[in-house]
Write a protein that holds these residues in place. Structure first.
Motif, PDB file in Angstrom:
ATOM      1  N   VAL A 142      61.558   0.190 -10.975  1.00 20.96           N
ATOM      2  CA  VAL A 142      61.070  -0.786  -9.998  1.00 20.96           C
ATOM      3  C   VAL A 142      59.672  -0.407  -9.515  1.00 20.96           C
ATOM      4  O   VAL A 142      58.780  -1.260  -9.433  1.00 20.96           O
ATOM      5  CB  VAL A 142      62.049  -0.905  -8.814  1.00 20.96           C
ATOM      6  CG1 VAL A 142      61.447  -1.756  -7.692  1.00 20.96           C
ATOM      7  CG2 VAL A 142      63.376  -1.509  -9.277  1.00 20.96           C
ATOM      8  N   ASN A 143      59.476   0.865  -9.217  1.00 21.36           N
ATOM      9  CA  ASN A 143      58.157   1.308  -8.734  1.00 21.36           C
ATOM     10  C   ASN A 143      57.074   1.130  -9.800  1.00 21.36           C
ATOM     11  O   ASN A 143      55.943   0.752  -9.487  1.00 21.36           O
ATOM     12  CB  ASN A 143      58.230   2.775  -8.300  1.00 21.36           C
ATOM     13  CG  ASN A 143      59.068   2.972  -7.048  1.00 21.36           C
ATOM     14  OD1 ASN A 143      59.277   2.021  -6.282  1.00 21.36           O
ATOM     15  ND2 ASN A 143      59.556   4.176  -6.837  1.00 21.36           N
ATOM     16  N   HIS A 146      56.121  -2.585 -10.135  1.00 17.52           N
ATOM     17  CA  HIS A 146      55.265  -2.992  -9.020  1.00 17.52           C
ATOM     18  C   HIS A 146      53.856  -2.396  -9.157  1.00 17.52           C
ATOM     19  O   HIS A 146      52.862  -3.074  -8.834  1.00 17.52           O
ATOM     20  CB  HIS A 146      55.886  -2.559  -7.699  1.00 17.52           C
ATOM     21  CG  HIS A 146      57.083  -3.384  -7.314  1.00 17.52           C
ATOM     22  ND1 HIS A 146      58.032  -2.946  -6.423  1.00 17.52           N
ATOM     23  CD2 HIS A 146      57.471  -4.619  -7.707  1.00 17.52           C
ATOM     24  CE1 HIS A 146      58.949  -3.884  -6.276  1.00 17.52           C
ATOM     25  NE2 HIS A 146      58.631  -4.905  -7.053  1.00 17.52           N
ATOM     26  N   SER A 147      53.759  -1.174  -9.640  1.00 14.87           N
ATOM     27  CA  SER A 147      52.439  -0.547  -9.789  1.00 14.87           C
ATOM     28  C   SER A 147      51.576  -1.276 -10.808  1.00 14.87           C
ATOM     29  O   SER A 147      50.349  -1.226 -10.739  1.00 14.87           O
ATOM     30  CB  SER A 147      52.594   0.926 -10.197  1.00 14.87           C
ATOM     31  OG  SER A 147      53.024   1.046 -11.540  1.00 14.87           O
ATOM     32  N   LEU A 151      56.956  -8.276 -11.164  1.00 15.99           N
ATOM     33  CA  LEU A 151      58.108  -8.505 -10.285  1.00 15.99           C
ATOM     34  C   LEU A 151      59.324  -7.835 -10.894  1.00 15.99           C
ATOM     35  O   LEU A 151      59.527  -7.876 -12.114  1.00 15.99           O
ATOM     36  CB  LEU A 151      58.360 -10.003 -10.119  1.00 15.99           C
ATOM     37  CG  LEU A 151      57.235 -10.820  -9.485  1.00 15.99           C
ATOM     38  CD1 LEU A 151      57.592 -12.307  -9.496  1.00 15.99           C
ATOM     39  CD2 LEU A 151      56.962 -10.353  -8.064  1.00 15.99           C
ATOM     40  N   ALA A 152      60.152  -7.239 -10.042  1.00  8.56           N
ATOM     41  CA  ALA A 152      61.353  -6.537 -10.484  1.00  8.56           C
ATOM     42  C   ALA A 152      62.588  -7.277  -9.975  1.00  8.56           C
ATOM     43  O   ALA A 152      62.724  -7.515  -8.769  1.00  8.56           O
ATOM     44  CB  ALA A 152      61.356  -5.099  -9.977  1.00  8.56           C
ATOM     45  N   GLU A 176      63.451  -1.578  -3.997  1.00  7.52           N
ATOM     46  CA  GLU A 176      62.781  -2.797  -3.525  1.00  7.52           C
ATOM     47  C   GLU A 176      62.697  -3.888  -4.594  1.00  7.52           C
ATOM     48  O   GLU A 176      61.627  -4.187  -5.139  1.00  7.52           O
ATOM     49  CB  GLU A 176      61.394  -2.434  -2.996  1.00  7.52           C
ATOM     50  CG  GLU A 176      61.455  -1.483  -1.798  1.00  7.52           C
ATOM     51  CD  GLU A 176      60.097  -1.111  -1.266  1.00  7.52           C
ATOM     52  OE1 GLU A 176      59.083  -1.432  -1.928  1.00  7.52           O
ATOM     53  OE2 GLU A 176      60.032  -0.499  -0.197  1.00  7.52           O
ATOM     54  N   ASP A 178      62.505  -7.600  -6.013  1.00  5.19           N
ATOM     55  CA  ASP A 178      61.908  -8.849  -5.548  1.00  5.19           C
ATOM     56  C   ASP A 178      62.941  -9.966  -5.502  1.00  5.19           C
ATOM     57  O   ASP A 178      62.775 -10.936  -4.751  1.00  5.19           O
ATOM     58  CB  ASP A 178      60.751  -9.244  -6.467  1.00  5.19           C
ATOM     59  CG  ASP A 178      59.643  -8.211  -6.447  1.00  5.19           C
ATOM     60  OD1 ASP A 178      58.957  -8.113  -5.412  1.00  5.19           O
ATOM     61  OD2 ASP A 178      59.467  -7.494  -7.448  1.00  5.19           O
ATOM     62  N   ALA A 233      55.889 -14.910  -6.927  1.00  6.29           N
ATOM     63  CA  ALA A 233      56.063 -13.867  -5.912  1.00  6.29           C
ATOM     64  C   ALA A 233      56.073 -14.467  -4.513  1.00  6.29           C
ATOM     65  O   ALA A 233      56.886 -14.077  -3.663  1.00  6.29           O
ATOM     66  CB  ALA A 233      54.957 -12.827  -6.034  1.00  6.29           C
ATOM     67  N   LYS A 237      59.229 -14.713  -1.713  1.00  4.29           N
ATOM     68  CA  LYS A 237      59.071 -14.230  -0.337  1.00  4.29           C
ATOM     69  C   LYS A 237      58.949 -15.355   0.685  1.00  4.29           C
ATOM     70  O   LYS A 237      58.757 -15.102   1.868  1.00  4.29           O
ATOM     71  CB  LYS A 237      57.839 -13.328  -0.253  1.00  4.29           C
ATOM     72  CG  LYS A 237      57.945 -12.056  -1.078  1.00  4.29           C
ATOM     73  CD  LYS A 237      56.664 -11.242  -1.012  1.00  4.29           C
ATOM     74  CE  LYS A 237      56.754  -9.992  -1.876  1.00  4.29           C
ATOM     75  NZ  LYS A 237      55.485  -9.211  -1.862  1.00  4.29           N
TER      76      LYS A 237
END
Length: 246
Positions: A142-143, A146-147, A151-152, A176, A178, A233, A237
């Protein structure tokens, strides 16, 4: 002006060892168009080698093809990575390939892993063990996604295997995602009741298609301006009236 986009964000090609041989990028694009889809994501197991062909196959159509991958974590949980362009998904592919378990695909046991072009011409056979887990933890996957600007999404959380819930028992607060994905195996109303403790997450519904007839079997409606990762994204959100329509 905002409008509704119909999306299936989890589709496998003939590169995935468990997918049908008829799942060529051109066949997927053709079927997606026939089923009225606006956006699809190509999400093969631990590889993105057929994404370019799918994007080329859709070049003269109204269909948007996202660059994706379904990565298997060291805990054997499936996680979707979604990107807009090729460069970042190929960077992620390099990381995944470096962390795949050693071994060669057994085609008789798992099926062929076919790399093709947009004309359905066979380019090569991927010999890596794509069906296996990687050495990457769910958190690191996941990290990393995002880096790289992607989107995960937690794949098919309703499944009794290869989901983050089946493998860990729960979704850690510091993981985290998405969005969380619900598969066609369960009715939406049933899922809402079963996983009501995860209502704070955005949920999406996808086909996880391994065969042509299953493309678009389950879809997500996105209310946004354009079919881009940035807009998706924002829809995940609920930013600036963008949203996922359940």
């Amino acid at each position: 002006m905002l409008k509704k986009f119909k999306a299936d964000l989890h589709i496998h090609t003939c590169l995935s060892p468990c997918a049908g041989l008829e799942m060529s990028p051109s066949a997927i694009v053709k079927t997606a168009g026939e089923k009225g889809l606006d956006i699809i994501a190509i999400t093969d197991h631990n590889s993105a080698e057929n994404v370019i062909a799918a994007k080329k196959a859709a070049a003269n159509t109204e269909l948007t093809v996202l660059a994706g991958m379904e990565i298997t974590s060291s805990e054997e949980a499936h996680i979707l990575a979604l990107f807009e362009g090729i460069e970042d998904i190929l960077k992620l592919q390099d990381i995944v390939y470096e962390n795949l378990l050693p071994g060669e695909n057994d085609e008789r046991r798992f099926g062929e892993q076919i790399v093709v072009n947009e004309k359905d011409e066979v380019l090569s056979f991927n010999k890596r063990l794509l069906i296996a887990a990687t050495a990457l933890t769910a958190h690191s996957i996941v990290n990393t996604i995002h880096s790289l600007g992607g989107l995960a999404v937690a794949s098919h959380i309703d499944r009794n295997s290869f989901s983050i819930i089946s493998q860990l028992g729960f979704i850690p607060l510091d993981l985290e995602f998405d969005a969380l994905e619900i598969s066609p195996r369960i009715k939406r109303e049933e899922a809402l009741n079963m996983f009501d403790n995860y209502n704070s997450y955005t949920w999406i519904f996808s086909s996880d298609a391994h065969d042509v007839e299953n493309i678009g079997q389950s879809t997500t409606s996105l209310y946004m301006k354009n079919p881009t990762i940035e807009e998706i994204a924002s829809a995940f959100k609920c930013i600036n009236e963008r949203r996922v329509i359940k």
